[in-house]
Design a protein around this motif. Structure first.
Motif, PDB file in Angstrom:
ATOM      1  N   GLY A   1      21.818  52.575  -7.894  1.00  0.00           N
ATOM      2  CA  GLY A   1      22.416  51.884  -6.750  1.00  0.00           C
ATOM      3  C   GLY A   1      23.017  52.860  -5.756  1.00  0.00           C
ATOM      4  O   GLY A   1      22.849  54.077  -5.869  1.00  0.00           O
TER       5      GLY A   1
ATOM      6  N   GLY B   1      22.946  48.381   8.202  1.00  0.00           N
ATOM      7  CA  GLY B   1      23.813  48.656   7.050  1.00  0.00           C
ATOM      8  C   GLY B   1      23.018  48.726   5.759  1.00  0.00           C
ATOM      9  O   GLY B   1      23.244  49.600   4.913  1.00  0.00           O
ATOM     10  N   ASP B   2      22.063  47.804   5.602  1.00  0.00           N
ATOM     11  CA  ASP B   2      21.238  47.825   4.385  1.00  0.00           C
ATOM     12  C   ASP B   2      20.357  49.076   4.347  1.00  0.00           C
ATOM     13  O   ASP B   2      20.133  49.648   3.278  1.00  0.00           O
ATOM     14  CB  ASP B   2      20.390  46.552   4.295  1.00  0.00           C
ATOM     15  CG  ASP B   2      21.187  45.359   3.785  1.00  0.00           C
ATOM     16  OD1 ASP B   2      22.249  45.562   3.172  1.00  0.00           O
ATOM     17  OD2 ASP B   2      20.736  44.211   3.997  1.00  0.00           O
TER      18      ASP B   2
ATOM     19  N   GLY C   1      22.550  51.677   3.094  1.00  0.00           N
ATOM     20  CA  GLY C   1      22.751  51.491   1.649  1.00  0.00           C
ATOM     21  C   GLY C   1      21.556  52.019   0.865  1.00  0.00           C
ATOM     22  O   GLY C   1      21.714  52.703  -0.155  1.00  0.00           O
ATOM     23  N   MET C   2      20.352  51.718   1.355  1.00  0.00           N
ATOM     24  CA  MET C   2      19.162  52.188   0.629  1.00  0.00           C
ATOM     25  C   MET C   2      19.069  53.714   0.667  1.00  0.00           C
ATOM     26  O   MET C   2      18.689  54.345  -0.330  1.00  0.00           O
ATOM     27  CB  MET C   2      17.901  51.536   1.212  1.00  0.00           C
ATOM     28  CG  MET C   2      17.778  50.079   0.787  1.00  0.00           C
ATOM     29  SD  MET C   2      16.209  49.337   1.263  1.00  0.00           S
ATOM     30  CE  MET C   2      16.581  48.715   2.884  1.00  0.00           C
TER      31      MET C   2
ATOM     32  N   PHE D   1      18.668  42.913   2.698  1.00  0.00           N
ATOM     33  CA  PHE D   1      19.099  41.643   2.109  1.00  0.00           C
ATOM     34  C   PHE D   1      18.780  41.548   0.615  1.00  0.00           C
ATOM     35  O   PHE D   1      18.836  40.473   0.040  1.00  0.00           O
ATOM     36  CB  PHE D   1      18.515  40.421   2.864  1.00  0.00           C
ATOM     37  CG  PHE D   1      18.849  40.442   4.326  1.00  0.00           C
ATOM     38  CD1 PHE D   1      20.143  40.181   4.759  1.00  0.00           C
ATOM     39  CD2 PHE D   1      17.885  40.753   5.274  1.00  0.00           C
ATOM     40  CE1 PHE D   1      20.473  40.217   6.110  1.00  0.00           C
ATOM     41  CE2 PHE D   1      18.198  40.794   6.620  1.00  0.00           C
ATOM     42  CZ  PHE D   1      19.489  40.532   7.045  1.00  0.00           C
TER      43      PHE D   1
ATOM     44  N   THR E   1      19.325  43.670  -3.355  1.00  0.00           N
ATOM     45  CA  THR E   1      20.233  44.601  -4.021  1.00  0.00           C
ATOM     46  C   THR E   1      19.420  45.478  -4.974  1.00  0.00           C
ATOM     47  O   THR E   1      18.257  45.190  -5.265  1.00  0.00           O
ATOM     48  CB  THR E   1      21.248  43.835  -4.895  1.00  0.00           C
ATOM     49  OG1 THR E   1      20.506  43.189  -5.934  1.00  0.00           O
ATOM     50  CG2 THR E   1      22.043  42.827  -4.097  1.00  0.00           C
ATOM     51  N   THR E   2      20.074  46.488  -5.478  1.00  0.00           N
ATOM     52  CA  THR E   2      19.368  47.327  -6.455  1.00  0.00           C
ATOM     53  C   THR E   2      19.264  46.619  -7.814  1.00  0.00           C
ATOM     54  O   THR E   2      18.458  47.042  -8.636  1.00  0.00           O
ATOM     55  CB  THR E   2      20.048  48.705  -6.590  1.00  0.00           C
ATOM     56  OG1 THR E   2      21.431  48.517  -6.829  1.00  0.00           O
ATOM     57  CG2 THR E   2      19.848  49.539  -5.353  1.00  0.00           C
TER      58      THR E   2
HETATM   59  N1  UDP Z   1      19.908  47.635  -0.494  1.00  0.00           N
HETATM   60  C1  UDP Z   1      18.965  46.934   0.260  1.00  0.00           C
HETATM   61  N2  UDP Z   1      17.811  46.526  -0.347  1.00  0.00           N
HETATM   62  C2  UDP Z   1      17.533  46.784  -1.641  1.00  0.00           C
HETATM   63  C3  UDP Z   1      18.494  47.487  -2.415  1.00  0.00           C
HETATM   64  C4  UDP Z   1      19.664  47.900  -1.822  1.00  0.00           C
HETATM   65  O1  UDP Z   1      19.180  46.676   1.437  1.00  0.00           O
HETATM   66  O2  UDP Z   1      16.444  46.403  -2.131  1.00  0.00           O
HETATM   67  C5  UDP Z   1      21.126  48.140   0.171  1.00  0.00           C
HETATM   68  C6  UDP Z   1      22.232  47.109   0.262  1.00  0.00           C
HETATM   69  O3  UDP Z   1      22.917  47.307   1.468  1.00  0.00           O
HETATM   70  C7  UDP Z   1      23.111  47.485  -0.921  1.00  0.00           C
HETATM   71  C8  UDP Z   1      23.017  48.995  -0.897  1.00  0.00           C
HETATM   72  O4  UDP Z   1      21.641  49.242  -0.556  1.00  0.00           O
HETATM   73  O5  UDP Z   1      24.433  47.059  -0.751  1.00  0.00           O
HETATM   74  C9  UDP Z   1      23.356  49.694  -2.202  1.00  0.00           C
HETATM   75  O6  UDP Z   1      22.790  49.008  -3.285  1.00  0.00           O
HETATM   76  P1  UDP Z   1      23.680  48.166  -4.320  1.00  0.00           P
HETATM   77  O7  UDP Z   1      24.796  47.475  -3.604  1.00  0.00           O
HETATM   78  O8  UDP Z   1      22.754  47.293  -5.094  1.00  0.00           O
HETATM   79  O9  UDP Z   1      24.245  49.328  -5.210  1.00  0.00           O
HETATM   80  P2  UDP Z   1      25.148  49.277  -6.536  1.00  0.00           P
HETATM   81  O10 UDP Z   1      26.074  48.104  -6.427  1.00  0.00           O
HETATM   82  O11 UDP Z   1      24.221  49.112  -7.684  1.00  0.00           O
HETATM   83  O12 UDP Z   1      25.825  50.608  -6.549  1.00  0.00           O
END
Ligand code: UDP
Length: 240
Positions: free
Chosen positions: A54, A74-75, A78-79, A140, A142-143
């Motif tokens: 993540g 923002g996403d 995050g990615m 939109f 999540t990991t």
């Molecule tokens: N994210 C995204 N698409 C995905 C996976 C992740 O847009 O398929 C973005 C989203 O903004 C997310 C961020 O990447 O909040 C980090 O991932 P995540 O919150 O799942 O991380 P973790 O909570 O596992 O650390």
């Protein structure tokens, strides 16, 4: 002789926060090093392993959007944060003598390979630890959803979600002293009871493809290997 291993191929989901240790941002080298040791131990025992990492220790799209940023931007941030974490894990694994490949769902060729399913399977069959970065590649999501997707795609026998608690509880154990831990749950129970295990999209994907999911405490050293030997650690979510 040690007990036979119960699994052949696993997908491990590590949240960004898991890499942070006691800090509130970034990566703690000690924590990532310990996790790398455990992953290498399991790989050396003969288990094929993919990891979805993540990015919440750096950026989360929803948090950035709440502060006024465009959600899709923002996403994307995050990615990209997950790519940084995956690179750090690749480095930690290789410094310990393991082999790892970051595969990204967003094309970023100078930094990581693209995620190509057949190539990913080849890597893990060859004993390389595949680090799946950039989530699903789509905003939109999540990991957690990426972890469920990759687990199904590469044909894992088990999806593991590493957390800081020892399983799924009836309520938040930090706030409710009477909360009790579930040993087993069905996918539908997780969804109906709104248990904070993984997001609904991830659970539904696991349910639709019969992917068993185990939630376990990664702060206890050796837990990953114990699970590989068949010990009932944490909470298992399946259709039984
Ligand atoms: N994210 C995204 N698409 C995905 C996976 C992740 O847009 O398929 C973005 C989203 O903004 C997310 C961020 O990447 O909040 C980090 O991932 P995540 O919150 O799942 O991380 P973790 O909570 O596992 O650390």
């Amino acid at each position: 002789m040690s007990e036979p291993l119960k699994y052949r191929r696993i997908l491990l989901k590590l949240s960004g926060e898991a890499l942070m240790g006691e800090a509130d941002y970034g990566i703690d080298p000690k924590v990532i090093g310990r996790l790398a040791d455990e992953i290498i131990e399991v790989q050396k025992a003969g288990i094929q392993i993919g990891v979805v990492i993540g990015g919440g220790n750096i950026f989360r799209g929803a948090g950035l959007a709440a502060a006024g940023m465009d959600r899709v931007t923002g996403d994307h941030m995050g990615m990209l944060a997950t790519v940084m974490n995956a690179l750090a894990m690749q480095d930690a694994i290789e410094r310990r003598g393991g082999y790892a490949r970051v595969m990204s769902a967003i094309q970023i060729h100078d930094v990581a390979e693209d995620f190509i399913r057949r190539r990913a399977i080849r890597h893990i069959e060859k004993g390389r630890i595949a680090l799946f970065a950039a989530g699903t590649g789509n905003p939109f999501f999540t990991t957690d959803s990426a972890a469920a997707l990759r687990a199904v795609e590469v044909g894992a026998d088990l999806l593991l979600k590493a957390t800081k608690v020892d399983g799924v509880y009836t309520a938040d154990p930090a706030r409710h002293a009477d909360a009790t831990r579930y040993d087993t749950l069905t996918y539908d129970q997780v969804i109906e009871r709104k248990l904070a295990v993984m997001d609904t999209a991830a659970i539904a994907l696991c349910r639709d493809h019969g992917m068993p999911l185990r939630i376990y405490d990664m702060t206890v050293a050796g837990n990953l290997m114990r699970i590989m030997r068949g010990e009932h650690i944490g909470t298992i979510v399946s259709d039984q």
